[in-house]
Motif scaffolding. Structure first.
Motif, PDB file in Angstrom:
ATOM      1  N   SER A  41      13.423 -43.698 -35.452  1.00  0.00           N
ATOM      2  CA  SER A  41      12.760 -42.400 -35.579  1.00  0.00           C
ATOM      3  C   SER A  41      11.498 -42.509 -36.428  1.00  0.00           C
ATOM      4  O   SER A  41      11.282 -43.500 -37.135  1.00  0.00           O
ATOM      5  N   VAL A  42      10.697 -41.460 -36.383  1.00  0.00           N
ATOM      6  CA  VAL A  42       9.491 -41.387 -37.217  1.00  0.00           C
ATOM      7  C   VAL A  42       9.870 -41.489 -38.694  1.00  0.00           C
ATOM      8  O   VAL A  42       9.218 -42.206 -39.466  1.00  0.00           O
ATOM      9  N   GLU A  43      10.929 -40.817 -39.064  1.00  0.00           N
ATOM     10  CA  GLU A  43      11.360 -40.832 -40.469  1.00  0.00           C
ATOM     11  C   GLU A  43      11.761 -42.242 -40.907  1.00  0.00           C
ATOM     12  O   GLU A  43      11.416 -42.684 -42.008  1.00  0.00           O
ATOM     13  N   GLU A  44      12.470 -42.945 -40.047  1.00  0.00           N
ATOM     14  CA  GLU A  44      12.928 -44.296 -40.399  1.00  0.00           C
ATOM     15  C   GLU A  44      11.765 -45.269 -40.491  1.00  0.00           C
ATOM     16  O   GLU A  44      11.693 -46.063 -41.422  1.00  0.00           O
ATOM     17  N   ILE A  45      10.835 -45.229 -39.553  1.00  0.00           N
ATOM     18  CA  ILE A  45       9.700 -46.160 -39.593  1.00  0.00           C
ATOM     19  C   ILE A  45       8.812 -45.853 -40.794  1.00  0.00           C
ATOM     20  O   ILE A  45       8.271 -46.766 -41.428  1.00  0.00           O
ATOM     21  N   HIS A  46       8.690 -44.579 -41.137  1.00  0.00           N
ATOM     22  CA  HIS A  46       7.922 -44.174 -42.326  1.00  0.00           C
ATOM     23  C   HIS A  46       8.566 -44.769 -43.578  1.00  0.00           C
ATOM     24  O   HIS A  46       7.887 -45.354 -44.432  1.00  0.00           O
ATOM     25  N   LYS A  47       9.872 -44.628 -43.675  1.00  0.00           N
ATOM     26  CA  LYS A  47      10.614 -45.150 -44.826  1.00  0.00           C
ATOM     27  C   LYS A  47      10.447 -46.673 -44.938  1.00  0.00           C
ATOM     28  O   LYS A  47      10.182 -47.198 -46.021  1.00  0.00           O
ATOM     29  N   LEU A  48      10.586 -47.379 -43.824  1.00  0.00           N
ATOM     30  CA  LEU A  48      10.435 -48.826 -43.838  1.00  0.00           C
ATOM     31  C   LEU A  48       9.008 -49.239 -44.199  1.00  0.00           C
ATOM     32  O   LEU A  48       8.806 -50.201 -44.956  1.00  0.00           O
ATOM     33  N   ASN A  49       8.021 -48.541 -43.667  1.00  0.00           N
ATOM     34  CA  ASN A  49       6.621 -48.846 -43.956  1.00  0.00           C
ATOM     35  C   ASN A  49       6.323 -48.667 -45.439  1.00  0.00           C
ATOM     36  O   ASN A  49       5.628 -49.476 -46.048  1.00  0.00           O
ATOM     37  N   LYS A  50       6.875 -47.612 -46.016  1.00  0.00           N
ATOM     38  CA  LYS A  50       6.660 -47.362 -47.447  1.00  0.00           C
ATOM     39  C   LYS A  50       7.388 -48.396 -48.296  1.00  0.00           C
ATOM     40  O   LYS A  50       6.832 -48.938 -49.249  1.00  0.00           O
ATOM     41  N   GLN A  51       8.619 -48.684 -47.930  1.00  0.00           N
ATOM     42  CA  GLN A  51       9.438 -49.604 -48.715  1.00  0.00           C
ATOM     43  C   GLN A  51       8.913 -51.038 -48.684  1.00  0.00           C
ATOM     44  O   GLN A  51       8.871 -51.711 -49.707  1.00  0.00           O
ATOM     45  N   TYR A  52       8.508 -51.518 -47.518  1.00  0.00           N
ATOM     46  CA  TYR A  52       8.151 -52.933 -47.386  1.00  0.00           C
ATOM     47  C   TYR A  52       6.659 -53.215 -47.387  1.00  0.00           C
ATOM     48  O   TYR A  52       6.254 -54.345 -47.654  1.00  0.00           O
ATOM     49  N   ARG A  53       5.837 -52.214 -47.082  1.00  0.00           N
ATOM     50  CA  ARG A  53       4.388 -52.444 -47.043  1.00  0.00           C
ATOM     51  C   ARG A  53       3.634 -51.552 -48.018  1.00  0.00           C
ATOM     52  O   ARG A  53       2.419 -51.636 -48.119  1.00  0.00           O
ATOM     53  N   ILE A  55       2.954 -48.505 -47.692  1.00  0.00           N
ATOM     54  CA  ILE A  55       2.065 -47.611 -46.950  1.00  0.00           C
ATOM     55  C   ILE A  55       2.870 -46.360 -46.619  1.00  0.00           C
ATOM     56  O   ILE A  55       3.877 -46.430 -45.910  1.00  0.00           O
ATOM     57  N   ASP A  56       2.419 -45.247 -47.147  1.00  0.00           N
ATOM     58  CA  ASP A  56       3.190 -44.001 -47.094  1.00  0.00           C
ATOM     59  C   ASP A  56       2.851 -43.171 -45.852  1.00  0.00           C
ATOM     60  O   ASP A  56       2.335 -42.063 -45.944  1.00  0.00           O
ATOM     61  N   ARG A  57       3.146 -43.743 -44.683  1.00  0.00           N
ATOM     62  CA  ARG A  57       2.961 -43.035 -43.418  1.00  0.00           C
ATOM     63  C   ARG A  57       3.737 -43.783 -42.339  1.00  0.00           C
ATOM     64  O   ARG A  57       4.018 -44.977 -42.483  1.00  0.00           O
ATOM     65  N   PRO A  58       4.039 -43.117 -41.260  1.00  0.00           N
ATOM     66  CA  PRO A  58       4.700 -43.827 -40.161  1.00  0.00           C
ATOM     67  C   PRO A  58       3.725 -44.762 -39.456  1.00  0.00           C
ATOM     68  O   PRO A  58       2.505 -44.616 -39.567  1.00  0.00           O
ATOM     69  N   THR A  59       4.270 -45.724 -38.761  1.00  0.00           N
ATOM     70  CA  THR A  59       3.481 -46.659 -37.972  1.00  0.00           C
ATOM     71  C   THR A  59       4.187 -46.862 -36.639  1.00  0.00           C
ATOM     72  O   THR A  59       5.277 -46.326 -36.433  1.00  0.00           O
ATOM     73  N   ASP A  60       3.602 -47.624 -35.752  1.00  0.00           N
ATOM     74  CA  ASP A  60       4.225 -47.807 -34.441  1.00  0.00           C
ATOM     75  C   ASP A  60       5.203 -48.970 -34.389  1.00  0.00           C
ATOM     76  O   ASP A  60       6.247 -48.887 -33.763  1.00  0.00           O
ATOM     77  N   VAL A  61       4.881 -50.073 -35.072  1.00  0.00           N
ATOM     78  CA  VAL A  61       5.759 -51.247 -35.024  1.00  0.00           C
ATOM     79  C   VAL A  61       5.711 -51.999 -36.349  1.00  0.00           C
ATOM     80  O   VAL A  61       4.661 -52.084 -36.981  1.00  0.00           O
ATOM     81  N   LEU A  62       6.866 -52.503 -36.748  1.00  0.00           N
ATOM     82  CA  LEU A  62       6.981 -53.358 -37.927  1.00  0.00           C
ATOM     83  C   LEU A  62       7.781 -54.593 -37.527  1.00  0.00           C
ATOM     84  O   LEU A  62       8.719 -54.497 -36.725  1.00  0.00           O
ATOM     85  N   SER A  63       7.429 -55.735 -38.110  1.00  0.00           N
ATOM     86  CA  SER A  63       8.124 -56.986 -37.828  1.00  0.00           C
ATOM     87  C   SER A  63       8.619 -57.601 -39.129  1.00  0.00           C
ATOM     88  O   SER A  63       7.904 -57.612 -40.122  1.00  0.00           O
ATOM     89  N   PHE A  64       9.832 -58.133 -39.071  1.00  0.00           N
ATOM     90  CA  PHE A  64      10.425 -58.783 -40.227  1.00  0.00           C
ATOM     91  C   PHE A  64      10.996 -60.129 -39.797  1.00  0.00           C
ATOM     92  O   PHE A  64      11.977 -60.180 -39.049  1.00  0.00           O
ATOM     93  N   GLU A  65      10.353 -61.211 -40.245  1.00  0.00           N
ATOM     94  CA  GLU A  65      10.839 -62.549 -39.920  1.00  0.00           C
ATOM     95  C   GLU A  65      12.184 -62.781 -40.591  1.00  0.00           C
ATOM     96  O   GLU A  65      12.453 -62.266 -41.670  1.00  0.00           O
ATOM     97  N   SER A  66      12.999 -63.605 -39.957  1.00  0.00           N
ATOM     98  CA  SER A  66      14.319 -63.915 -40.477  1.00  0.00           C
ATOM     99  C   SER A  66      14.295 -65.217 -41.271  1.00  0.00           C
ATOM    100  O   SER A  66      13.525 -66.131 -40.963  1.00  0.00           O
ATOM    101  N   ASP A  67      15.157 -65.303 -42.268  1.00  0.00           N
ATOM    102  CA  ASP A  67      15.347 -66.543 -43.009  1.00  0.00           C
ATOM    103  C   ASP A  67      16.490 -67.360 -42.410  1.00  0.00           C
ATOM    104  O   ASP A  67      16.778 -68.458 -42.869  1.00  0.00           O
ATOM    105  N   ILE A  68      17.140 -66.822 -41.401  1.00  0.00           N
ATOM    106  CA  ILE A  68      18.284 -67.465 -40.781  1.00  0.00           C
ATOM    107  C   ILE A  68      17.792 -68.402 -39.677  1.00  0.00           C
ATOM    108  O   ILE A  68      16.966 -68.027 -38.839  1.00  0.00           O
ATOM    109  N   GLU A  69      18.309 -69.626 -39.672  1.00  0.00           N
ATOM    110  CA  GLU A  69      17.926 -70.598 -38.649  1.00  0.00           C
ATOM    111  C   GLU A  69      18.309 -70.074 -37.264  1.00  0.00           C
ATOM    112  O   GLU A  69      19.348 -69.451 -37.087  1.00  0.00           O
ATOM    113  N   ASP A  70      17.471 -70.319 -36.296  1.00  0.00           N
ATOM    114  CA  ASP A  70      17.671 -69.893 -34.903  1.00  0.00           C
ATOM    115  C   ASP A  70      17.667 -68.380 -34.735  1.00  0.00           C
ATOM    116  O   ASP A  70      18.279 -67.853 -33.809  1.00  0.00           O
TER     117      ASP A  70
END
Length: 130
Positions: A41-53, A55-70
């Motif tokens: 949702s808009v609310e969830e992407i906004h929250k993630l954008n603020k927490q990890y970047r 940036i206090d607004r929604p965005t269209d896509v966020l990417s999070f690389e994994s530390d887990i092999e494969d």
């Protein structure tokens, strides 16, 4: 395998089978095609954008690389923001899927040169999937 997760029923999105495009994109990069696409949702992407970047607004896509092999990582797509960006929702979601997956493969667009390289690879991935 790429898994799609939905915050709500999105039949118009589910029918696109974007996981196939994601797997193809990762495979082209020589990355094990293991990741998730999370439609939020808009609310969830906004929250993630603020927490990890911070940036206090929604965005269209966020990417999070994994530390887990494969495991390439996870991308989060907001369908509502995507719909605002482009009235052709299928086209926009396909682009965001490739864009997010390329970020998991180390691509970025912090300067003009990086952006040109990433955009060229986006076009190639989208064309290869037709």
């Amino acid at each position: 395998m790429v898994i799609e997760n939905y915050y709500t029923e999105l039949p118009e999105v589910k029918k696109l089978k974007l996981y196939k495009l994601a797997e193809s994109t990762l495979g082209r990069q020589g990355v094990v095609p293991c990741a998730s696409i999370n439609f939020v949702s808009v609310e969830e992407i906004h929250k993630l954008n603020k927490q990890y970047r911070n940036i206090d607004r929604p965005t269209d896509v966020l990417s999070f690389e994994s530390d887990i092999e494969d495991d390439a990582g996870d991308i989060f797509i907001c369908v509502d923001v995507a719909r605002e960006n482009n009235p052709d929702l299928e086209e926009e979601l396909r682009l965001l899927t490739v864009h997010g997956m390329l970020h998991l493969c180390g691509y970025d667009h912090m300067n003009d040169n990086e952006a040109e390289i990433m955009e060229a690879e986006e076009r190639a991935c989208l064309k290869a999937d037709l």
